[in-house]
Write a protein that holds these residues in place. Structure first.
Motif, short mmCIF file in Angstrom:
data_model
loop_
_atom_site.label_atom_id
_atom_site.label_comp_id
_atom_site.label_asym_id
_atom_site.label_seq_id
_atom_site.Cartn_x
_atom_site.Cartn_y
_atom_site.Cartn_z
N ALA A 44 53.59 17.54 -5.55
CA ALA A 44 53.24 16.32 -4.83
C ALA A 44 51.77 15.97 -4.93
CB ALA A 44 53.64 16.45 -3.35
N LEU A 45 50.90 16.98 -4.94
CA LEU A 45 49.46 16.71 -4.95
C LEU A 45 49.05 15.97 -6.23
CD1 LEU A 45 47.21 17.51 -2.90
CD2 LEU A 45 46.57 19.28 -4.52
N TYR A 46 49.81 16.18 -7.32
CA TYR A 46 49.49 15.54 -8.59
C TYR A 46 50.37 14.31 -8.85
CZ TYR A 46 46.92 19.83 -9.49
OH TYR A 46 46.04 20.88 -9.40
N ALA A 59 41.80 11.18 -4.10
CA ALA A 59 42.94 10.62 -4.82
C ALA A 59 43.68 11.78 -5.47
CB ALA A 59 42.48 9.61 -5.86
N SER A 60 44.78 11.48 -6.10
CA SER A 60 45.53 12.51 -6.81
C SER A 60 44.81 12.87 -8.10
CB SER A 60 46.94 12.01 -7.12
OG SER A 60 47.65 12.97 -7.86
N PRO A 61 44.46 14.14 -8.31
CA PRO A 61 43.81 14.52 -9.57
C PRO A 61 44.83 14.53 -10.71
CG PRO A 61 43.59 16.24 -7.85
CD PRO A 61 44.66 15.29 -7.41
N THR A 186 56.00 19.10 4.43
CA THR A 186 56.94 19.78 3.52
C THR A 186 58.12 18.89 3.15
OG1 THR A 186 58.05 20.83 5.40
CG2 THR A 186 56.30 22.09 4.30
N ALA A 187 58.41 17.88 3.97
CA ALA A 187 59.49 16.96 3.60
C ALA A 187 59.10 16.17 2.35
CB ALA A 187 59.80 16.01 4.76
N LEU A 188 57.85 15.78 2.27
CA LEU A 188 57.38 15.04 1.11
C LEU A 188 57.15 15.95 -0.09
CD1 LEU A 188 54.82 12.54 2.72
CD2 LEU A 188 57.16 12.09 1.97
N SER A 189 56.76 17.19 0.16
CA SER A 189 56.51 18.11 -0.96
C SER A 189 57.80 18.59 -1.60
CB SER A 189 55.68 19.31 -0.50
OG SER A 189 56.46 20.18 0.31
N GLY A 190 58.90 18.59 -0.83
CA GLY A 190 60.20 18.95 -1.39
C GLY A 190 60.64 20.38 -1.17
N ASP A 191 59.93 21.13 -0.30
CA ASP A 191 60.27 22.54 -0.11
C ASP A 191 59.73 23.00 1.25
OD1 ASP A 191 60.64 25.30 -0.24
OD2 ASP A 191 59.95 25.48 -2.30
N PRO A 192 60.55 23.63 2.09
CA PRO A 192 60.07 24.08 3.40
C PRO A 192 59.27 25.38 3.35
CG PRO A 192 62.37 24.67 3.15
CD PRO A 192 62.01 23.87 1.93
N HIS A 193 59.26 26.07 2.23
CA HIS A 193 58.67 27.41 2.16
C HIS A 193 57.16 27.35 1.98
CE1 HIS A 193 62.92 27.97 0.78
NE2 HIS A 193 62.85 28.84 1.78
N ARG A 194 56.46 27.96 2.93
CA ARG A 194 55.00 28.01 2.91
C ARG A 194 54.52 29.38 2.47
NH1 ARG A 194 52.30 24.04 6.44
NH2 ARG A 194 53.80 22.44 7.07
N TRP A 195 53.19 29.56 2.49
CA TRP A 195 52.56 30.79 2.03
C TRP A 195 53.15 32.03 2.71
CZ3 TRP A 195 49.14 34.25 4.63
CH2 TRP A 195 48.40 35.10 3.80
N GLY A 196 53.39 31.94 4.01
CA GLY A 196 53.89 33.08 4.76
C GLY A 196 55.33 33.44 4.47
N ASP A 197 56.04 32.57 3.77
CA ASP A 197 57.46 32.82 3.47
C ASP A 197 57.66 33.65 2.20
OD1 ASP A 197 58.43 31.33 5.69
OD2 ASP A 197 58.00 29.47 4.58
N TYR A 198 56.57 33.95 1.50
CA TYR A 198 56.68 34.70 0.25
C TYR A 198 56.14 36.11 0.47
CZ TYR A 198 57.61 30.22 -1.94
OH TYR A 198 58.17 29.00 -2.27
N ALA A 199 56.83 37.10 -0.10
CA ALA A 199 56.44 38.50 0.05
C ALA A 199 56.02 39.07 -1.29
CB ALA A 199 57.61 39.31 0.60
N ILE A 200 54.99 39.93 -1.27
CA ILE A 200 54.55 40.60 -2.50
C ILE A 200 55.71 41.42 -3.06
CG2 ILE A 200 52.96 42.32 -3.44
CD1 ILE A 200 50.93 41.41 -1.32
N GLY A 201 55.95 41.28 -4.34
CA GLY A 201 57.06 41.96 -5.00
C GLY A 201 58.31 41.11 -5.13
N GLU A 202 58.34 39.98 -4.43
CA GLU A 202 59.50 39.08 -4.49
C GLU A 202 59.60 38.44 -5.87
OE1 GLU A 202 61.08 35.01 -2.20
OE2 GLU A 202 59.25 36.03 -1.56
#
Length: 343
Positions: A44-46, A59-61, A186-202
């Motif tokens: 979304a940022l781009y 603006a969007s880079p 997150t509705a606009l970005s298309g995914d509810p998963h944020r930084w805290g939802d990911y685990a090292i090794g996943e």
């Protein structure tokens, strides 16, 4: 008098050489549109000026890898025109966003040389910087390339292999000025998963695949003005095939990673990368990722995530290397990089 340029061969490089690459390029909206036409890029940022402004940017880079391709492509006529293969990357940093209207140029310094045992080729190490119209460095990276020798009997230079960092320290990552994810949607970005939802090794299977077409990779090669002969001259290889530009595979894999990593908005560091096996037209590229590390940043709304992105063909999800340490033949790309995500 000879007015054409056959490109540099291995014996033409000297440690400490600084090469200013032609020709500067002004970025337009066409760059973004063509990039999004070539790849299923949806971060979304781009994609949205409004999303970018809500994230603290003016603006969007232009997409991070599109800017990388521009800077990289400028270096090809002087560094890898006579390359056999681009072998790897390290110490890559995105230091400033690139916007429409910015003009980019590239400068490289030769930091390493090593002749191969065959005496026919050698490896050239360069640190390349991309600068904008204000002479500000927007990105830098190290890459090493196997280059043909013009004369196999030419004496080998003294071997110098630079000491490169295995990874960029999270503390050395640079956030774009003003970037803030406090109001991230997150509705606009298309995914509810944020930084805290990911685990090292996943590990994440990105599910989708895209078949590489001859016309698309040729268009990409021309768009980024990558003149390396192996990418556009079918007579340059014994098998008569054009080698797919490695940047095309990188961008395709990054775009495919949206499915599972849609909130990995910006690439800010490139730790390592290898084009493990050649890719040709007709190959279907898929991708999977592994979470290698996580770190806080200077902004409490933003987290940094270190990812391994693996592009492969065929049926090789989550396969990487054989027992002898060599990549399995289906693996095309192994990329280790840092992204920023909303907390």
């Amino acid at each position: 008098m000879l007015k054409t340029n056959a490109g540099r061969f291995f014996e033409d490089y000297t440690i400490g050489d600084v090469i200013h690459h032609a020709v500067p390029r002004t970025i337009s909206g066409g760059e973004r549109a063509m990039y999004h036409a070539l790849y299923p890029a949806r971060h979304a940022l781009y994609s949205s000026d409004e999303f970018a402004r809500a994230s603290g940017l003016p603006a969007s880079p232009i997409d991070d890898l599109a800017a990388f391709h521009v800077v990289f492509g400028k270096s090809v006529p002087d560094i890898s025109l006579n390359a056999v293969a681009n072998l790897g990357y390290a110490e890559g940093k995105w230091l400033k966003p690139v916007y429409e209207g910015d003009t980019l140029r590239s400068v490289s310094e030769v930091i390493g040389l090593k002749q191969n045992s065959s005496g026919k080729t050698g490896v050239v190490y360069v640190r390349t910087s991309g600068l904008n119209q204000h002479n500000e460095t927007v990105m830098e990276f190290v890459r090493w390339v196997m280059v043909r020798k013009r004369d196999e009997n030419a004496p080998a230079p003294e071997t110098v292999v630079p000491e490169l960092k295995q990874s960029i320290d999270a503390a050395d990552l640079v956030l774009p000025e003003g970037l803030d994810f406090s109001n991230y949607d997150t509705a606009l970005s298309g995914d509810p998963h944020r930084w805290g939802d990911y685990a090292i090794g996943e590990t994440i299977d990105h599910v989708d695949g895209v078949t590489i077409e001859e016309a698309e990779h040729m268009l990409a090669t021309r768009l980024w003005q990558n003149t390396a002969k192996v990418h556009f001259d079918a007579m340059h290889r014994d098998d008569g095939q054009r080698l797919i530009y490695g940047g095309h595979v990188i961008s395709m894999a990054r775009a495919l990673s949206f499915n599972g990593l849609a909130n990995a908005q910006m690439i800010v560091g490139l730790n390592a990368g290898a084009h493990a096996n050649p890719c040709f037209s007709g190959d279907t590229v898929r991708a999977w990722s592994e979470v290698l590390d996580k770190a806080d940043t200077s902004n409490p709304s933003i987290g940094a995530t270190r990812l391994r992105l693996v592009a492969y063909k065929g049926d090789a999800a989550f396969e990487l290397k054989r027992d002898d340490g060599k990549y399995v033949p289906q693996v095309l790309l192994d990329l280790d990089y840092w992204v920023v995500m909303p907390k």
